[in-house]
Design an enzyme around this catalytic site. Structure first.
Site, PDB file in Angstrom:
ATOM      1  N   GLY A  21      71.607  51.328  55.068  1.00 22.67           N
ATOM      2  CA  GLY A  21      71.274  52.308  56.183  1.00 22.67           C
ATOM      3  C   GLY A  21      69.933  53.157  55.767  1.00 22.67           C
ATOM      4  O   GLY A  21      70.101  54.453  56.391  1.00 22.67           O
ATOM      5  N   SER A  22      68.995  52.689  55.012  1.00 23.23           N
ATOM      6  CA  SER A  22      67.705  53.357  54.889  1.00 23.23           C
ATOM      7  C   SER A  22      67.198  53.680  56.282  1.00 23.23           C
ATOM      8  O   SER A  22      66.589  54.547  56.360  1.00 23.23           O
ATOM      9  CB  SER A  22      66.790  52.767  53.890  1.00 23.23           C
ATOM     10  OG  SER A  22      66.242  51.541  54.345  1.00 23.23           O
ATOM     11  N   ASN A  23      67.084  52.384  57.134  1.00 19.27           N
ATOM     12  CA  ASN A  23      66.393  52.898  58.420  1.00 19.27           C
ATOM     13  C   ASN A  23      67.356  53.978  59.419  1.00 19.27           C
ATOM     14  O   ASN A  23      66.880  54.764  60.015  1.00 19.27           O
ATOM     15  CB  ASN A  23      66.183  51.554  59.617  1.00 19.27           C
ATOM     16  CG  ASN A  23      65.025  50.539  59.135  1.00 19.27           C
ATOM     17  OD1 ASN A  23      63.977  51.292  59.429  1.00 19.27           O
ATOM     18  ND2 ASN A  23      65.043  49.583  58.315  1.00 19.27           N
TER      19      ASN A  23
ATOM     20  N   ARG B 264      85.399  37.408  68.444  1.00 20.06           N
ATOM     21  CA  ARG B 264      84.112  38.454  68.567  1.00 20.06           C
ATOM     22  C   ARG B 264      84.482  39.038  69.670  1.00 20.06           C
ATOM     23  O   ARG B 264      83.812  40.380  69.635  1.00 20.06           O
ATOM     24  CB  ARG B 264      82.930  37.368  68.849  1.00 20.06           C
ATOM     25  CG  ARG B 264      82.486  36.770  67.455  1.00 20.06           C
ATOM     26  CD  ARG B 264      81.121  36.617  67.483  1.00 20.06           C
ATOM     27  NE  ARG B 264      80.676  35.442  68.262  1.00 20.06           N
ATOM     28  CZ  ARG B 264      79.304  35.094  68.453  1.00 20.06           C
ATOM     29  NH1 ARG B 264      78.398  36.094  68.286  1.00 20.06           N
ATOM     30  NH2 ARG B 264      78.994  34.182  69.388  1.00 20.06           N
TER      31      ARG B 264
ATOM     32  N   LEU C   4      75.564  39.331  68.364  1.00 19.64           N
ATOM     33  CA  LEU C   4      76.204  40.213  69.210  1.00 19.64           C
ATOM     34  C   LEU C   4      76.203  38.970  70.516  1.00 19.64           C
ATOM     35  O   LEU C   4      75.217  38.311  70.960  1.00 19.64           O
ATOM     36  CB  LEU C   4      75.566  41.179  69.996  1.00 19.64           C
ATOM     37  CG  LEU C   4      75.711  42.207  68.680  1.00 19.64           C
ATOM     38  CD1 LEU C   4      74.542  43.536  69.002  1.00 19.64           C
ATOM     39  CD2 LEU C   4      76.792  42.784  68.596  1.00 19.64           C
TER      40      LEU C   4
ATOM     41  N   ASN D 135      66.393  47.025  68.134  1.00 21.68           N
ATOM     42  CA  ASN D 135      66.777  46.498  66.829  1.00 21.68           C
ATOM     43  C   ASN D 135      65.213  46.607  66.083  1.00 21.68           C
ATOM     44  O   ASN D 135      64.080  46.475  66.677  1.00 21.68           O
ATOM     45  CB  ASN D 135      67.131  44.992  67.001  1.00 21.68           C
ATOM     46  CG  ASN D 135      67.249  44.258  65.531  1.00 21.68           C
ATOM     47  OD1 ASN D 135      67.964  45.281  64.737  1.00 21.68           O
ATOM     48  ND2 ASN D 135      66.889  43.234  65.281  1.00 21.68           N
TER      49      ASN D 135
ATOM     50  N   HIS E 282      63.214  44.644  63.264  1.00 25.81           N
ATOM     51  CA  HIS E 282      63.053  43.466  62.162  1.00 25.81           C
ATOM     52  C   HIS E 282      61.932  43.358  61.304  1.00 25.81           C
ATOM     53  O   HIS E 282      60.929  43.777  61.729  1.00 25.81           O
ATOM     54  CB  HIS E 282      63.237  42.126  63.289  1.00 25.81           C
ATOM     55  CG  HIS E 282      63.138  40.877  62.844  1.00 25.81           C
ATOM     56  ND1 HIS E 282      64.192  40.326  62.133  1.00 25.81           N
ATOM     57  CD2 HIS E 282      62.011  39.915  62.511  1.00 25.81           C
ATOM     58  CE1 HIS E 282      63.950  39.145  61.719  1.00 25.81           C
ATOM     59  NE2 HIS E 282      62.864  39.057  61.913  1.00 25.81           N
TER      60      HIS E 282
ATOM     61  N   ASP F 110      66.344  38.184  67.978  1.00 25.71           N
ATOM     62  CA  ASP F 110      64.900  38.804  67.652  1.00 25.71           C
ATOM     63  C   ASP F 110      64.160  38.201  68.765  1.00 25.71           C
ATOM     64  O   ASP F 110      62.921  37.872  68.480  1.00 25.71           O
ATOM     65  CB  ASP F 110      64.609  38.225  66.130  1.00 25.71           C
ATOM     66  CG  ASP F 110      65.613  38.420  65.380  1.00 25.71           C
ATOM     67  OD1 ASP F 110      66.073  39.915  65.383  1.00 25.71           O
ATOM     68  OD2 ASP F 110      65.952  38.088  64.088  1.00 25.71           O
TER      69      ASP F 110
ATOM     70  N   GLU G 158      58.866  50.244  58.450  1.00 26.93           N
ATOM     71  CA  GLU G 158      59.917  50.340  59.273  1.00 26.93           C
ATOM     72  C   GLU G 158      60.406  51.602  59.515  1.00 26.93           C
ATOM     73  O   GLU G 158      60.595  52.190  60.582  1.00 26.93           O
ATOM     74  CB  GLU G 158      61.139  49.332  58.610  1.00 26.93           C
ATOM     75  CG  GLU G 158      60.958  48.170  58.565  1.00 26.93           C
ATOM     76  CD  GLU G 158      62.128  47.278  58.083  1.00 26.93           C
ATOM     77  OE1 GLU G 158      63.264  47.655  58.557  1.00 26.93           O
ATOM     78  OE2 GLU G 158      61.890  46.135  57.295  1.00 26.93           O
TER      79      GLU G 158
HETATM   80  C1  GRF Z   1      65.817  46.033  57.162  1.00 26.93           C
HETATM   81  O1  GRF Z   1      64.748  45.320  56.479  1.00 26.93           O
HETATM   82  C2  GRF Z   1      66.102  45.763  58.559  1.00 26.93           C
HETATM   83  O2  GRF Z   1      64.446  45.393  59.311  1.00 26.93           O
HETATM   84  C3  GRF Z   1      66.684  44.636  58.797  1.00 26.93           C
HETATM   85  O3  GRF Z   1      67.757  44.874  57.828  1.00 26.93           O
HETATM   86  C4  GRF Z   1      67.410  45.606  56.848  1.00 26.93           C
HETATM   87  C5  GRF Z   1      68.118  46.963  56.848  1.00 26.93           C
HETATM   88  O4  GRF Z   1      67.912  47.814  55.850  1.00 26.93           O
HETATM   89  N1  GRF Z   1      67.151  44.285  60.171  1.00 26.93           N
HETATM   90  P1  GRF Z   1      68.484  49.269  55.738  1.00 26.93           P
HETATM   91  O5  GRF Z   1      70.089  49.043  55.904  1.00 26.93           O
HETATM   92  O6  GRF Z   1      67.873  49.960  57.013  1.00 26.93           O
HETATM   93  O7  GRF Z   1      67.864  49.780  54.458  1.00 26.93           O
END
Ligand code: GRF
Length: 200
Positions: free
Chosen positions: A19-21, A73, A101, A115, A117, A153, A182
């Site tokens: 979950g860094s993003n 699903r 999804l 999203n 990517h 994507d 990101e």
């Molecule tokens: C990121 O590199 C994002 O681009 C990809 O999965 C990774 C998730 O990283 N879709 P985080 O969980 O946000 O750290």
């Protein structure tokens, strides 16, 4: 809030891992003038690291474990949809959410689900983007925030930023450089979407 101040958009972040993003979005949304608030973090993985970060920030969390749905699903997604509706979510951000999804779920959020990517789409859709870019001898790599459509994507790009590939890069060093991008462009893209949506 004055009558002229539009309400902040209610955002859910879907994660499967560290979950860094997600954390970058949570931090950005703390700014008083940010047009979105994070009202829910939902994971399909019960011990996803990001859940604890969200909870520590006072954000509601939910776990909907896809494994509990025996490969159904649609039932899994209906459970997620119910949770999103319960929290009156306007916009969904996928941030390392590792489930494909269905067209049904994507249609519920058309134009309102984005999203991040780790590649310069349309190059390197799918997984292992950093290793694939290095194997190809790419001189540039990067990250893209895009709308989610049924094709993986494939949706329209909202923001994209490149980084150089440097001599001696490994997937890890390149991935770290991309991740910094990101964390910068995802909050910017959400700001754009939340603002535009406000104006509609
Ligand atoms: C990121 O590199 C994002 O681009 C990809 O999965 C990774 C998730 O990283 N879709 P985080 O969980 O946000 O750290």
């Amino acid at each position: 809030m004055s009558a002229a101040t539009p309400a902040k958009k209610r955002v859910a972040i879907l994660i499967s891992g560290r979950g860094s993003n997600m954390a970058a979005l949570i931090e950005a949304a703390k700014a008083p003038d940010y047009p979105a608030e994070i009202v829910l973090v939902m994971s399909n993985v019960p011990d996803a690291g990001g859940l604890a970060i969200a909870a520590a920030n006072g954000i509601a969390t939910a776990t909907i474990d896809h494994k509990a749905f025996n490969r159904d699903r649609e039932a899994f997604e209906k459970a997620m949809q119910a949770e999103l509706e319960r929290h009156r979510v306007d916009i969904v951000c996928l941030a390392g959410f590792m489930r494909i999804l269905t067209p049904w779920f994507v249609a519920q959020w058309e134009g309102r689900m984005i999203n991040i990517h780790p590649a310069l789409l349309p190059a390197y859709k799918g997984l292992d983007t950093h290793a694939r870019a290095l194997a190809d001898g790419a001189t540039e790599h990067g990250a893209t925030v895009h709308f989610v459509t049924p094709g993986m994507d494939e949706g329209e790009t909202i923001l994209q930023e490149a980084v150089p590939v440097l001599r001696g890069d490994t997937p890890e060093t390149l991935g770290k450089r991309v991740l910094e991008v990101e964390h910068r462009i995802y909050p910017q893209a959400l700001r754009m979407i939340a603002t535009e949506y406000t104006l509609l």
